[in-house]
Design a protein around this motif. Sequence first.
Motif, PDB file in Angstrom:
ATOM      1  N   LEU A  28      95.017  71.333  31.846  1.00  0.00           N
ATOM      2  CA  LEU A  28      95.331  70.440  30.740  1.00  0.00           C
ATOM      3  C   LEU A  28      94.046  70.006  30.027  1.00  0.00           C
ATOM      4  O   LEU A  28      94.010  69.930  28.798  1.00  0.00           O
ATOM      5  CB  LEU A  28      96.123  69.219  31.228  1.00  0.00           C
ATOM      6  CG  LEU A  28      96.680  68.329  30.125  1.00  0.00           C
ATOM      7  CD1 LEU A  28      97.612  69.099  29.201  1.00  0.00           C
ATOM      8  CD2 LEU A  28      97.409  67.141  30.734  1.00  0.00           C
ATOM      9  N   SER A  29      92.978  69.760  30.782  1.00  0.00           N
ATOM     10  CA  SER A  29      91.725  69.355  30.134  1.00  0.00           C
ATOM     11  C   SER A  29      91.152  70.498  29.292  1.00  0.00           C
ATOM     12  O   SER A  29      90.562  70.261  28.231  1.00  0.00           O
ATOM     13  CB  SER A  29      90.710  68.841  31.145  1.00  0.00           C
ATOM     14  OG  SER A  29      90.170  69.874  31.917  1.00  0.00           O
ATOM     15  N   CYS A  31      93.027  72.726  27.762  1.00  0.00           N
ATOM     16  CA  CYS A  31      93.898  72.711  26.571  1.00  0.00           C
ATOM     17  C   CYS A  31      93.456  71.620  25.606  1.00  0.00           C
ATOM     18  O   CYS A  31      93.425  71.827  24.386  1.00  0.00           O
ATOM     19  CB  CYS A  31      95.354  72.509  26.968  1.00  0.00           C
ATOM     20  SG  CYS A  31      96.102  73.926  27.819  1.00  0.00           S
ATOM     21  N   ARG A  32      93.088  70.460  26.133  1.00  0.00           N
ATOM     22  CA  ARG A  32      92.601  69.347  25.305  1.00  0.00           C
ATOM     23  C   ARG A  32      91.312  69.759  24.581  1.00  0.00           C
ATOM     24  O   ARG A  32      91.154  69.515  23.379  1.00  0.00           O
ATOM     25  CB  ARG A  32      92.360  68.112  26.155  1.00  0.00           C
ATOM     26  CG  ARG A  32      91.913  66.888  25.379  1.00  0.00           C
ATOM     27  CD  ARG A  32      91.627  65.669  26.251  1.00  0.00           C
ATOM     28  NE  ARG A  32      92.641  65.413  27.257  1.00  0.00           N
ATOM     29  CZ  ARG A  32      92.469  65.577  28.588  1.00  0.00           C
ATOM     30  NH1 ARG A  32      91.306  65.961  29.071  1.00  0.00           N
ATOM     31  NH2 ARG A  32      93.453  65.349  29.426  1.00  0.00           N
ATOM     32  N   THR A  33      90.405  70.391  25.311  1.00  0.00           N
ATOM     33  CA  THR A  33      89.146  70.843  24.708  1.00  0.00           C
ATOM     34  C   THR A  33      89.413  71.868  23.621  1.00  0.00           C
ATOM     35  O   THR A  33      88.853  71.786  22.519  1.00  0.00           O
ATOM     36  CB  THR A  33      88.208  71.431  25.785  1.00  0.00           C
ATOM     37  OG1 THR A  33      87.921  70.414  26.740  1.00  0.00           O
ATOM     38  CG2 THR A  33      86.920  71.959  25.183  1.00  0.00           C
ATOM     39  N   ASN A  35      92.154  72.252  21.881  1.00  0.00           N
ATOM     40  CA  ASN A  35      92.793  71.533  20.786  1.00  0.00           C
ATOM     41  C   ASN A  35      91.729  70.872  19.909  1.00  0.00           C
ATOM     42  O   ASN A  35      91.776  70.941  18.686  1.00  0.00           O
ATOM     43  CB  ASN A  35      93.755  70.487  21.349  1.00  0.00           C
ATOM     44  CG  ASN A  35      94.410  69.669  20.260  1.00  0.00           C
ATOM     45  OD1 ASN A  35      95.252  70.167  19.540  1.00  0.00           O
ATOM     46  ND2 ASN A  35      94.003  68.416  20.143  1.00  0.00           N
ATOM     47  N   SER A  36      90.760  70.270  20.551  1.00  0.00           N
ATOM     48  CA  SER A  36      89.675  69.591  19.844  1.00  0.00           C
ATOM     49  C   SER A  36      88.843  70.596  19.036  1.00  0.00           C
ATOM     50  O   SER A  36      88.499  70.345  17.877  1.00  0.00           O
ATOM     51  CB  SER A  36      88.811  68.904  20.885  1.00  0.00           C
ATOM     52  OG  SER A  36      88.068  67.905  20.365  1.00  0.00           O
ATOM     53  N   SER A  39      91.150  71.975  16.049  1.00  0.00           N
ATOM     54  CA  SER A  39      91.872  71.063  15.157  1.00  0.00           C
ATOM     55  C   SER A  39      91.197  70.882  13.800  1.00  0.00           C
ATOM     56  O   SER A  39      91.759  70.257  12.917  1.00  0.00           O
ATOM     57  CB  SER A  39      92.089  69.710  15.833  1.00  0.00           C
ATOM     58  OG  SER A  39      90.853  69.120  16.143  1.00  0.00           O
ATOM     59  N   GLU A  61     103.309  69.843  29.294  1.00  0.00           N
ATOM     60  CA  GLU A  61     102.534  68.633  28.995  1.00  0.00           C
ATOM     61  C   GLU A  61     101.650  68.845  27.763  1.00  0.00           C
ATOM     62  O   GLU A  61     101.548  67.965  26.902  1.00  0.00           O
ATOM     63  CB  GLU A  61     101.690  68.231  30.208  1.00  0.00           C
ATOM     64  CG  GLU A  61     100.912  66.962  30.034  1.00  0.00           C
ATOM     65  CD  GLU A  61     101.768  65.704  29.849  1.00  0.00           C
ATOM     66  OE1 GLU A  61     101.187  64.664  29.496  1.00  0.00           O
ATOM     67  OE2 GLU A  61     102.998  65.750  30.042  1.00  0.00           O
ATOM     68  N   ALA A  62     101.019  70.014  27.650  1.00  0.00           N
ATOM     69  CA  ALA A  62     100.183  70.320  26.487  1.00  0.00           C
ATOM     70  C   ALA A  62     101.035  70.371  25.211  1.00  0.00           C
ATOM     71  O   ALA A  62     100.590  69.933  24.145  1.00  0.00           O
ATOM     72  CB  ALA A  62      99.451  71.642  26.697  1.00  0.00           C
ATOM     73  N   LEU A  65     101.826  66.822  24.148  1.00  0.00           N
ATOM     74  CA  LEU A  65     100.659  66.171  23.554  1.00  0.00           C
ATOM     75  C   LEU A  65     100.232  66.786  22.210  1.00  0.00           C
ATOM     76  O   LEU A  65      99.286  66.311  21.582  1.00  0.00           O
ATOM     77  CB  LEU A  65      99.478  66.221  24.538  1.00  0.00           C
ATOM     78  CG  LEU A  65      99.670  65.395  25.812  1.00  0.00           C
ATOM     79  CD1 LEU A  65      98.608  65.743  26.845  1.00  0.00           C
ATOM     80  CD2 LEU A  65      99.640  63.907  25.479  1.00  0.00           C
ATOM     81  N   TYR A  67      99.019  69.856  21.735  1.00  0.00           N
ATOM     82  CA  TYR A  67      97.956  70.854  21.851  1.00  0.00           C
ATOM     83  C   TYR A  67      98.450  72.260  21.537  1.00  0.00           C
ATOM     84  O   TYR A  67      97.761  73.038  20.883  1.00  0.00           O
ATOM     85  CB  TYR A  67      97.336  70.856  23.247  1.00  0.00           C
ATOM     86  CG  TYR A  67      96.772  69.540  23.717  1.00  0.00           C
ATOM     87  CD1 TYR A  67      96.381  68.533  22.837  1.00  0.00           C
ATOM     88  CD2 TYR A  67      96.612  69.286  25.067  1.00  0.00           C
ATOM     89  CE1 TYR A  67      95.857  67.337  23.288  1.00  0.00           C
ATOM     90  CE2 TYR A  67      96.079  68.093  25.531  1.00  0.00           C
ATOM     91  CZ  TYR A  67      95.710  67.121  24.640  1.00  0.00           C
ATOM     92  OH  TYR A  67      95.188  65.945  25.094  1.00  0.00           O
TER      93      TYR A  67
END
Length: 167
Positions: A28-29, A31-33, A35-36, A39, A61-62, A65, A67
């Motif tokens: 998930l982290s 995926c967050r990175t 996404n960042s 974006s 979960e992604a 959120l 992502y």
Amino acid sequence: NDVTQESLLDDDKEPIKLVALGNPHLSLSECRTLNSLMSSGLKKHNNSRVIATLGRRVRSEADRLGYISTLEKFGVEFINDTCWCMLLDPPIIPLSKSDKILTNSAKHAHYGPGLTERKYRFGGLQDCINVAVLGYRRKAYTGLPTWLKRSYTTLALARRQLKFPVN
């Protein structure tokens, strides 16, 4: 195929056909990175393919959120609940044995060449996205993941302090 540090970290300007993210799965982290990184409206190069493997719980979960939609807009394709070591044939991997694959996974970079008979390159998430946008790796390659840069630095310092011969 011998996999050496030089073959994984070669810095020639070369086309990359596939950016392979995750192995066995993106976290998930990660995926967050991603996404960042994506974006800002970046677009994948037409000659690049980006495929990510992730588990269904992380995918869910992604997705919740936001992502996944960002990654899909960039051009990421997703394969759920399997790892790259199971994806050995075209159309998943490039058809030509001379095509290159860039991955953020040390495991995939290690096992991939023997399993697929393709050439692999290894880099961090930022490097993977840069290559996906450009369609090739830049000559000034600096894409080692932070954890690996620290490892090389720590090893070099330890050798100097303990006066180990440098081979």
